[in-house]
Scaffold this motif. Sequence first.
Motif, PDB file in Angstrom:
ATOM      1  N   GLN A   5      14.866  28.610  38.133  1.00 19.16           N
ATOM      2  CA  GLN A   5      14.650  27.854  36.902  1.00 19.16           C
ATOM      3  C   GLN A   5      15.882  27.806  36.009  1.00 19.16           C
ATOM      4  N   VAL A   6      16.562  28.947  35.869  1.00 15.10           N
ATOM      5  CA  VAL A   6      17.659  29.056  34.916  1.00 15.10           C
ATOM      6  C   VAL A   6      19.012  28.853  35.587  1.00 15.10           C
ATOM      7  N   GLY A   7      19.144  29.329  36.814  1.00 16.55           N
ATOM      8  CA  GLY A   7      20.424  29.258  37.501  1.00 16.55           C
ATOM      9  C   GLY A   7      21.328  30.412  37.114  1.00 16.55           C
ATOM     10  N   MET A   8      22.502  30.407  37.685  1.00 18.10           N
ATOM     11  CA  MET A   8      23.490  31.439  37.390  1.00 18.10           C
ATOM     12  C   MET A   8      24.374  30.971  36.236  1.00 18.10           C
ATOM     13  N   PRO A   9      24.954  31.893  35.478  1.00 22.03           N
ATOM     14  CA  PRO A   9      25.849  31.503  34.380  1.00 22.03           C
ATOM     15  C   PRO A   9      27.029  30.688  34.908  1.00 22.03           C
ATOM     16  N   MET A  10      27.401  29.674  34.159  1.00 23.53           N
ATOM     17  CA  MET A  10      28.529  28.829  34.530  1.00 23.53           C
ATOM     18  C   MET A  10      29.802  29.412  33.910  1.00 23.53           C
ATOM     19  N   LEU A  11      30.316  30.444  34.520  1.00 27.47           N
ATOM     20  CA  LEU A  11      31.523  31.078  34.011  1.00 27.47           C
ATOM     21  C   LEU A  11      32.729  30.211  34.340  1.00 27.47           C
ATOM     22  N   ILE A  12      33.596  30.030  33.338  1.00 32.35           N
ATOM     23  CA  ILE A  12      34.812  29.263  33.590  1.00 32.35           C
ATOM     24  C   ILE A  12      36.065  30.048  33.198  1.00 32.35           C
ATOM     25  N   ASN A  13      35.925  31.042  32.338  1.00 29.93           N
ATOM     26  CA  ASN A  13      37.088  31.792  31.873  1.00 29.93           C
ATOM     27  C   ASN A  13      37.270  33.128  32.584  1.00 29.93           C
ATOM     28  N   PHE A  14      36.199  33.724  33.068  1.00 32.24           N
ATOM     29  CA  PHE A  14      36.236  35.028  33.732  1.00 32.24           C
ATOM     30  C   PHE A  14      37.011  36.040  32.895  1.00 32.24           C
ATOM     31  N   GLN A  15      36.744  36.049  31.590  1.00 30.63           N
ATOM     32  CA  GLN A  15      37.479  36.885  30.646  1.00 30.63           C
ATOM     33  C   GLN A  15      37.341  38.366  30.971  1.00 30.63           C
ATOM     34  N   GLU A  16      36.125  38.822  31.299  1.00 28.91           N
ATOM     35  CA  GLU A  16      35.937  40.249  31.592  1.00 28.91           C
ATOM     36  C   GLU A  16      36.698  40.647  32.855  1.00 28.91           C
ATOM     37  N   ARG A  17      36.661  39.800  33.881  1.00 30.65           N
ATOM     38  CA  ARG A  17      37.395  40.086  35.114  1.00 30.65           C
ATOM     39  C   ARG A  17      38.903  40.098  34.844  1.00 30.65           C
ATOM     40  N   ASN A  18      39.369  39.171  34.020  1.00 28.81           N
ATOM     41  CA  ASN A  18      40.783  39.128  33.668  1.00 28.81           C
ATOM     42  C   ASN A  18      41.178  40.375  32.881  1.00 28.81           C
ATOM     43  N   THR A  19      40.301  40.817  31.964  1.00 25.66           N
ATOM     44  CA  THR A  19      40.580  42.036  31.197  1.00 25.66           C
ATOM     45  C   THR A  19      40.675  43.245  32.119  1.00 25.66           C
ATOM     46  N   LEU A  20      39.747  43.375  33.071  1.00 25.57           N
ATOM     47  CA  LEU A  20      39.788  44.510  33.993  1.00 25.57           C
ATOM     48  C   LEU A  20      41.054  44.474  34.838  1.00 25.57           C
ATOM     49  N   LYS A  21      41.483  43.300  35.258  1.00 31.13           N
ATOM     50  CA  LYS A  21      42.735  43.156  36.019  1.00 31.13           C
ATOM     51  C   LYS A  21      43.915  43.638  35.176  1.00 31.13           C
ATOM     52  N   ARG A  22      43.946  43.232  33.892  1.00 30.01           N
ATOM     53  CA  ARG A  22      45.037  43.648  33.015  1.00 30.01           C
ATOM     54  C   ARG A  22      45.012  45.155  32.774  1.00 30.01           C
ATOM     55  N   ILE A  23      43.807  45.749  32.679  1.00 29.40           N
ATOM     56  CA  ILE A  23      43.700  47.204  32.504  1.00 29.40           C
ATOM     57  C   ILE A  23      44.264  47.913  33.728  1.00 29.40           C
ATOM     58  N   ILE A  24      43.893  47.468  34.926  1.00 27.47           N
ATOM     59  CA  ILE A  24      44.401  48.099  36.148  1.00 27.47           C
ATOM     60  C   ILE A  24      45.919  47.971  36.212  1.00 27.47           C
ATOM     61  N   GLU A  25      46.454  46.803  35.825  1.00 32.77           N
ATOM     62  CA  GLU A  25      47.908  46.615  35.813  1.00 32.77           C
ATOM     63  C   GLU A  25      48.565  47.510  34.764  1.00 32.77           C
ATOM     64  N   ALA A  26      47.936  47.661  33.582  1.00 37.01           N
ATOM     65  CA  ALA A  26      48.487  48.526  32.538  1.00 37.01           C
ATOM     66  C   ALA A  26      48.501  49.983  32.991  1.00 37.01           C
ATOM     67  N   ARG A  27      47.472  50.392  33.728  1.00 35.62           N
ATOM     68  CA  ARG A  27      47.418  51.768  34.229  1.00 35.62           C
ATOM     69  C   ARG A  27      48.510  52.027  35.255  1.00 35.62           C
ATOM     70  N   ASP A  28      49.056  50.955  35.843  1.00 38.26           N
ATOM     71  CA  ASP A  28      50.090  51.090  36.859  1.00 38.26           C
ATOM     72  C   ASP A  28      51.498  51.103  36.256  1.00 38.26           C
ATOM     73  N   THR A  29      51.608  51.098  34.941  1.00 39.39           N
ATOM     74  CA  THR A  29      52.917  51.146  34.285  1.00 39.39           C
ATOM     75  C   THR A  29      53.051  52.473  33.549  1.00 39.39           C
ATOM     76  N   ALA A  30      54.274  52.835  33.256  1.00 35.81           N
ATOM     77  CA  ALA A  30      54.543  54.092  32.553  1.00 35.81           C
ATOM     78  C   ALA A  30      54.614  53.837  31.049  1.00 35.81           C
ATOM     79  N   VAL A  31      53.536  53.299  30.485  1.00 42.82           N
ATOM     80  CA  VAL A  31      53.492  52.980  29.061  1.00 42.82           C
ATOM     81  C   VAL A  31      53.434  54.274  28.240  1.00 42.82           C
ATOM     82  N   SER A  32      54.172  54.291  27.126  1.00 40.96           N
ATOM     83  CA  SER A  32      54.135  55.442  26.224  1.00 40.96           C
ATOM     84  C   SER A  32      52.811  55.447  25.486  1.00 40.96           C
ATOM     85  N   THR A  33      52.155  56.590  25.471  1.00 41.97           N
ATOM     86  CA  THR A  33      50.865  56.737  24.809  1.00 41.97           C
ATOM     87  C   THR A  33      50.874  57.984  23.948  1.00 41.97           C
ATOM     88  N   ILE A  34      49.843  58.145  23.148  1.00 39.35           N
ATOM     89  CA  ILE A  34      49.635  59.351  22.349  1.00 39.35           C
ATOM     90  C   ILE A  34      48.245  59.861  22.688  1.00 39.35           C
TER      91      ILE A  34
END
Length: 157
Positions: free
Chosen positions: A40-69
Motif C-alpha cells: 500500500q505504502v511502498g518503500m521510501p523514495m530516497l534520493i540523497n542517501f544522507q545517512e549513508r553518506n554521513t556513515l561513509k564520511r565517518i569511516i573515512e574520518a576514522r581512517d585519518t590521523a585527525v587531532s582530537t581531544i
Amino acid sequence: MIKALIAFNILIWVVLAYGESSDQTQHDEQEQILSRATDQVGMPMLINFQERNTLKRIIEARDTAVSTISYLVEANGQLHKICNSVGYGIPYSTQFTNPYQYWRSGATLPQADPNGLFTSAQATGTWLNCKDPASNSLNFVYVQYNVVVSPFPLGAN
C-alpha cells in the motif's frame, strides 16, 4: 517396542503439524501485515542517501590521523580533559580478526566493516557531526558512555 516407536512418531508429527508456537504465529501474522503495508505504502523514495553518506564520511574520518581531544565524563555530565589525542576512540570490543569460524555450508558469519574491523553490536558509542565553535566547520565527535573524543575543544574543566 514397535508400538512405542509408532506412538512417539505420531506424537512428533502432531507437535510439528499442530504445535506451532505463539511466537511463530505472531511472526507469520506480522509478516502478512508488513507485506500489505509495503504494497500500500511502498518503500521510501530516497534520493540523497544522507545517512549513508554521513556513515561513509565517518569511516573515512576514522581512517585519518585527525587531532582530537579526549575527555572523561562525570556522572553529572561535567567534562574533564584527559589529553590531546589523535583519532577517535575505538570500542574495546572491536576486534582485528573475525572471532567466528566457518563450520558448515549455509552458516551465516559476520562481515567486516570496510575498514577491515569487526565492530561489536554491543558498542555503546555514538558519532555526532558537530560544528566546531572556532571555525563553524563540521567535524565528527565520538561519544561513549563515559568518554568523549572531539577534534575541537569542548566546554570542559
